[in-house]
Enzyme design. Sequence first.
Site, PDB file in Angstrom:
ATOM      1  N   ALA A   1       0.800  -1.235   0.000  1.00 53.88           N
ATOM      2  CA  ALA A   1       0.000   0.000   0.000  1.00 53.88           C
ATOM      3  C   ALA A   1       0.827   1.277   0.000  1.00 53.88           C
ATOM      4  CB  ALA A   1      -0.934   0.006   1.207  1.00 53.88           C
TER       5      ALA A   1
ATOM      6  N   ARG B   1       2.459   2.615  -2.538  1.00 54.32           N
ATOM      7  CA  ARG B   1       2.471   3.349  -3.808  1.00 54.32           C
ATOM      8  C   ARG B   1       1.432   2.776  -4.767  1.00 54.32           C
ATOM      9  NH1 ARG B   1       5.747   0.597  -7.716  1.00 54.32           N
ATOM     10  NH2 ARG B   1       6.689  -1.296  -6.864  1.00 54.32           N
TER      11      ARG B   1
ATOM     12  N   ASP C   1       6.866  -9.093   4.476  1.00 60.53           N
ATOM     13  CA  ASP C   1       6.979  -9.771   3.188  1.00 60.53           C
ATOM     14  C   ASP C   1       5.839 -10.781   3.123  1.00 60.53           C
ATOM     15  OD1 ASP C   1       7.549 -11.438   1.076  1.00 60.53           O
ATOM     16  OD2 ASP C   1       9.583 -11.938   1.721  1.00 60.53           O
TER      17      ASP C   1
ATOM     18  N   ASN D   1      -3.162  -6.876  -2.364  1.00 59.22           N
ATOM     19  CA  ASN D   1      -2.738  -6.080  -3.517  1.00 59.22           C
ATOM     20  C   ASN D   1      -1.263  -6.258  -3.874  1.00 59.22           C
ATOM     21  OD1 ASN D   1      -2.773  -3.573  -5.383  1.00 59.22           O
ATOM     22  ND2 ASN D   1      -1.248  -3.047  -3.821  1.00 59.22           N
TER      23      ASN D   1
ATOM     24  N   TYR E   1       3.724 -14.127 -14.161  1.00 57.38           N
ATOM     25  CA  TYR E   1       2.719 -13.174 -13.668  1.00 57.38           C
ATOM     26  C   TYR E   1       1.310 -13.647 -14.008  1.00 57.38           C
ATOM     27  CZ  TYR E   1       0.580  -8.571 -12.832  1.00 57.38           C
ATOM     28  OH  TYR E   1      -0.194  -7.532 -12.363  1.00 57.38           O
ATOM     29  N   VAL E   2       1.126 -14.107 -15.244  1.00 57.42           N
ATOM     30  CA  VAL E   2      -0.192 -14.583 -15.672  1.00 57.42           C
ATOM     31  C   VAL E   2      -0.615 -15.806 -14.863  1.00 57.42           C
ATOM     32  CG1 VAL E   2      -1.457 -15.622 -17.590  1.00 57.42           C
ATOM     33  CG2 VAL E   2      -0.029 -13.613 -17.998  1.00 57.42           C
ATOM     34  N   ALA E   3       0.310 -16.739 -14.653  1.00 62.40           N
ATOM     35  CA  ALA E   3      -0.011 -17.934 -13.876  1.00 62.40           C
ATOM     36  C   ALA E   3      -0.416 -17.568 -12.452  1.00 62.40           C
ATOM     37  CB  ALA E   3       1.187 -18.883 -13.855  1.00 62.40           C
ATOM     38  N   ALA E   4       0.302 -16.617 -11.860  1.00 60.63           N
ATOM     39  CA  ALA E   4      -0.028 -16.185 -10.501  1.00 60.63           C
ATOM     40  C   ALA E   4      -1.390 -15.515 -10.447  1.00 60.63           C
ATOM     41  CB  ALA E   4       1.050 -15.234  -9.982  1.00 60.63           C
ATOM     42  N   LYS E   5      -1.661 -14.623 -11.394  1.00 65.66           N
ATOM     43  CA  LYS E   5      -2.922 -13.878 -11.372  1.00 65.66           C
ATOM     44  C   LYS E   5      -4.111 -14.771 -11.724  1.00 65.66           C
ATOM     45  CE  LYS E   5      -1.335  -9.884 -10.075  1.00 65.66           C
ATOM     46  NZ  LYS E   5      -1.693  -9.348  -8.735  1.00 65.66           N
TER      47      LYS E   5
END
Length: 246
Positions: A12, A14, A62, A89, A154-158
């Site tokens: 949170a 930025r 973390d 987020n 990134y796609v796999a995570a999202k």
Amino acid sequence: MLNDKTAIVTGASRGIGRSIALDLAKSGANVVVNYSGNEAKANEVVDEIKSMGRKAIAVKADVSNPEDVQNMIKETLSVFSTIDILVNNAGITRDNLIMRMKEDEWDDVININLKGVFNCTKAVTRQMMKQRSGRIINVSSIVGVSGNPGQANYVAAKAGVIGLTKSSAKELASRNITVNAIAPGFISTDMTDKLAKDVQDEMLKQIPLARFGEPSDVSSVVTFLASEGARYMTGQTLHIDGGMVM
């Protein structure tokens, strides 16, 4: 609308996370501003929230580390005594083509962007179940729905976040805890501003509303999902992408 509710917003300090934290505070929530590196920026967000007459603390954690997350939950409860809203987020990118992607590039993104959502969700469920109420909002991405070359990690995570959202929603519904996701498209932040102009121009051609989103376009939807207005919604993923993926 969210008077005296306690919200934890990860990542949170930025960008979208900052906008979410401030928007929740404007609606009456007290906010835990989570950060992993930039303490000064996190404290700036805390000061802005306090200037609105709300309470806020900055907590370093973390999200990929379960012990860090548990300590964040303990600190939250010691200050505010309840946890009403969790916004997962925090996220990073380590873009590369599959054939060139290093193992640590894969692992870093999965650990923060997917495992981090699991860690934080798991950590708040006991308190929310005890309260018999809660709102969990997970920040996925439109590329988790559509795919994107050069971003397999990134796609796999999202995409995983969307699946985790659905499973969590089914597990927690009986305790009046809703779990929803948002899938932002191209949102103007310091991360996206680093992209080359030709890349940005090409992205713009794919957006029917013909503009990039602003962090406030995302945070307003998060605030809605955290409110009583969304009490009959769970397990859903809302696209905030200007019509890029339909």
